[in-house]
Design a protein around this motif. Structure first.
Motif, mmCIF file in Angstrom:
data_model
loop_
_atom_site.group_PDB
_atom_site.id
_atom_site.type_symbol
_atom_site.label_atom_id
_atom_site.label_comp_id
_atom_site.label_asym_id
_atom_site.label_seq_id
_atom_site.Cartn_x
_atom_site.Cartn_y
_atom_site.Cartn_z
ATOM 1 N N CYS B 28 -5.629 6.479 14.458
ATOM 2 C CA CYS B 28 -6.510 5.851 13.488
ATOM 3 C C CYS B 28 -6.867 4.444 13.957
ATOM 4 N N LYS B 31 -5.258 -0.028 10.283
ATOM 5 C CA LYS B 31 -3.806 -0.097 10.095
ATOM 6 C C LYS B 31 -3.563 -0.485 8.642
ATOM 7 N N TYR B 34 -0.976 0.285 3.236
ATOM 8 C CA TYR B 34 -0.464 1.333 2.346
ATOM 9 C C TYR B 34 -0.553 2.732 2.937
ATOM 10 N N LYS B 130 -12.096 0.945 0.849
ATOM 11 C CA LYS B 130 -10.796 0.397 0.501
ATOM 12 C C LYS B 130 -10.896 -0.960 -0.191
#
Ligand code: SF4
Lengths: 495, 238
Positions: B28, B31, B34, B130
């Protein structure tokens, strides 16, 4: 079987349970059936078992009354006129239920309730209260979980209300099946799924398979048995394939000798029980259900049950690894199907004169076992504790379904996340049905009502019985036994 | 062609409506503090991948076919599956050749030309937004959200935005302003796109997220009402 005094003096049995137990003892004190020594020996070994059906069949094991006819004509014998309102309809049904015999003395089929009651629906909130009372009455008086109602395949207002009542009451009785076909709207099935996750019912029956087998008129009865409406099944005798396999040295001996021999004995015994029931017991001469055409000898059949297919196959294939077992090994699975195919052939070759409801053919039934069984899984199921991933499991299981018009099915236990996504279960059910699966049962991990093998029991009641407290429903004891011996409450959790 | 697959769940009830097979790609480009699957963050070369399975698009497609007819489709997730673009595109194309429904679960951090190419084949995307504030986004994920917001526009235009998601936190970011802004964006563009609010939970979260706080249940409900008021038709809370 317990002795008379033991029954009379029991502190655990209810009065009703005592009376029924005493009736059994009385029945078993006579021996009118002609049984060969060979048959008796095979029964002593547990290879053939009559599931405590009693020594003198004086009523069919499962009776499937023609309730629509009862609604239309009322009953002369019971002095009931055809109902005009929902409350009259429910009252008439509750009265008739008390006069429908069966192996347990409780009705094993209480009708396709939604289509039966839909014409009487008027005011939703009043109807709901009436239905609620009706279901409470059933749960508290028909104290046996083999009592089974059907809904579907059409979505109806009555069907929705019936499901809502189940979600509110969370009772173990009656058992419930939703018939599903291509015309059943997804929303109705999802209503059923949400209900099943809460209270372990309904199960789902593939109407597209059942309907042609019974030319349309069938009920799902007792555990999950498909039977003709207006008739039923005279008897159910089962064969323990696991025990039969243990008497043989190899697959060839099993298939060529042991299985045909056992089939001959069990079919002969089924016919003998039917002979006594039809020719000597005078059941069909004395029942008002017959006089009023709610049942008819021409609509009856008989059932030959099997258990322990998995263990029978593993007897020949087990090499100490799971990969060698039924459910994991393609060759073992094929052999399992060969066993059932062979038995199916043997049964189809036989003409049972009184099984007029199914062209004089006895039907195969994947029996779910009884509380005392050990070392034999229900029907063709993969043993609890060895369940493969769900996709593999369903495909493996679906291939056996076509052989069992009078019932087969697996039970799956679902994780709570499924409650937020009932379409998940819808996909699984539809996929299974597409593969030829005829029946599917599920319950949610948090539900108090759980499906033991075919019937439902409340976990909280099993706990009561474990502490030697009296319980109202006789099937709780069976559930406790099944958990002790077959660990049914430890089914693999699916998410 | 081969790729690193951290895990495959053949039957999943929690990755879209109905039953779906879910494929977790390894690696991914964010980072997130959560992250529930921090073990899926590092990238590996196929040669020294030990934690999961090295698979070809054919193997993934075969696995999906094995689950038929029980699944509604496949969800490709991660890690961040778009970070493995060539392999992902090949997989999506092959799945679509087999007429399997494909959803892509993405953080939106992908070049728009690549996203457009993927969206030609995939049936839909579930996009994480997010945080709306770029500073907060960097603080939470390590990168800016410019690309994420561009992906939102691109997918909307192509009619391929299946769902938008935001993880609601009790501290660190101002979840209220993110939900407010995102729901206004959805409502303005296409109010039918469902918005999922996920309550932060500690399960699986690494050391990096130890100071994050679980938001009150009441905050989730409040934000749901906010999003509905802003005009989003379907708000799902988890
Ligand atoms: S984008 Fe998803 S996988 Fe990547 S770090 Fe964030 S939470 Fe984890």
């Amino acid at each position: 079987m317990k002795g008379v005094r033991e029954v009379l003096e029991s502190k655990i049995l209810t009065y009703e349970q005592k009376v029924l137990a005493l009736a059994r003892l009385a029945e078993d004190s006579v021996h009118p059936l002609r049984m060969s020594d060979e048959l008796k020996e095979t029964m002593e070994k547990g290879i053939i078992c009559d599931l405590n059906e009693g020594h003198a069949p004086y009523r069919p094991r499962y009776i499937v009354p023609d309730y629509p006819l009862f609604m239309a004509q009322g009953s002369a014998f019971l002095e009931l006129s055809p109902p005009k309102t929902l409350d009259e309809a429910l009252n008439n049904l509750l009265i008739l239920y008390k006069h429908v015999p069966s192996i347990t003395s409780f009705p094993v089929y209480i009708g396709n309730l939604d289509t039966l009651l839909e014409p009487f629906m008027s005011d939703e909130s009043k109807d709901y209260e009436s239905l609620k009372r009706f279901f409470i009455h059933i749960d508290r008086t028909i104290t046996d979980s083999f009592c089974h109602g059907n809904v579907g395949p059409k979505a109806t207002k009555a069907g929705q209300l019936i499901l809502r009542v189940q979600r509110e009451l969370e009772t173990s009785i009656p058992n419930l099946t939703m018939k599903v076909n291509g015309d059943t709207p997804d929303s109705f099935v999802i209503d059923g799924i949400n209900t099943a996750l809460k209270t372990a019912k309904p199960s789902f029956a593939n109407d597209e398979i059942f309907a042609p087998e019974f030319t349309g008129d069938y009920g799902i009865v007792s555990c999950y048995n498909g039977l003709p409406i207006g008739g039923g099944s005279y008897t159910l005798i089962r064969m323990n394939l696991a025990k039969l396999a243990q008497t043989t040295k190899n697959k060839k001996e099993f298939l060529d000798q042991a299985l045909p021999m056992a089939a001959k004995l069990i079919i002969g015994y089924i016919d003998e029980r039917i002979r006594y029931l039809v020719e000597e017991s005078n059941f069909f001469e004395s029942s008002f259900l017959v006089r009023e055409h709610l049942i008819n000898k021409d609509k009856f059949t008989a059932m030959l049950g099997v258990i322990g297919l998995a263990e029978a196959v593993n007897h020949f294939y087990d090499d100490g690894t799971l990969e060698s077992h039924f459910g994991y090994n393609a060759e073992a699975d094929d052999f399992g199907e060969t066993i059932i195919e062979t038995l199916d052939q043997l049964v189809k070759e036989h003409q049972s004169v009184y099984c007029l409801g199914t062209n004089q053919k006895i039907l195969l039934h994947a029996q779910v076992g009884i509380d005392t069984d050990e070392g034999a899984s229900p029907g063709c199921r993969i043993p609890i504790g060895e369940e493969p991933p769900m996709g593999t499991h369903l495909k493996q299981s679906a291939r056996f379904h076509k052989y069992f018009p009078s019932g087969i099915g697996d039970v799956f236990r679902f994780d709570e996340t499924v409650e937020r996504n009932p379409e998940y279960m819808l996909d699984i059910i539809k996929g299974g049905f597409e593969l030829g699966m005829r029946y599917f049962s599920a319950y949610g991990e948090n539900a108090d009502v759980v499906r033991i093998t075919g019937y439902l029991v409340k976990r909280s009641e099993i706990e009561k019985l474990r502490q030697d407290q009296q319980v109202l429903r006789d099937t709780v004891a069976l559930g406790m036994g099944a958990d002790d011996n077959q660990h049914v409450l430890s089914r693999k959790l699916r998410k | 062609m081969k790729g690193c697959i951290n895990n495959i769940i053949p039957f999943s009830a929690v990755d879209g409506v109905g039953n779906r097979m879910i494929v977790f790609f390894q690696g991914c480009n964010f980072k997130c503090l959560y992250c529930h699957n921090p073990e899926t963050i590092p990238f590996y070369s196929v040669a020294d991948y030990k934690d999961g399975m090295v698979m070809t698009p054919e193997m993934i497609t075969e696995k999906a076919k094995e689950q038929m007819p029980f699944i509604r489709g496949v969800t490709l997730s991660g890690g961040e599956c778009t970070a493995n673009y060539d392999f992902l595109l090949a997989t999506v194309k092959l799945l679509k050749q087999e007429k399997i429904h494909v959803l892509i679960d993405t953080n939106g951090f992908v070049e728009q030309s690549k996203l457009i190419e993927l969206a030609k084949y995939a049936d839909g995307f579930m996009l994480d937004i997010k945080a709306m504030d770029s500073g907060e986004h960097i603080c939470l994920t390590g990168v800016s959200n410019d690309l994420v917001l561009a992906s939102f526009e691109t997918l909307l235009k192509m009619g391929k935005l299946t769902e938008v998601r935001t993880v609601v936190l009790g501290n660190l970011i101002d979840s209220r302003s993110t939900v407010d802004a995102v729901s206004k964006m959805i409502a303005a563009a296409n109010p039918e796109v469902p918005y999922k609010l996920i309550r932060f939970r500690r399960h699986g979260v690494s050391e990096a997220g130890k100071d994050l706080e679980i938001p009150a249940e009441s905050l989730i409900e409040e934000l749901k009402q906010l999003a509905l008021r802003n005009g989003v038709v379907t708000v799902i809370t988890l």
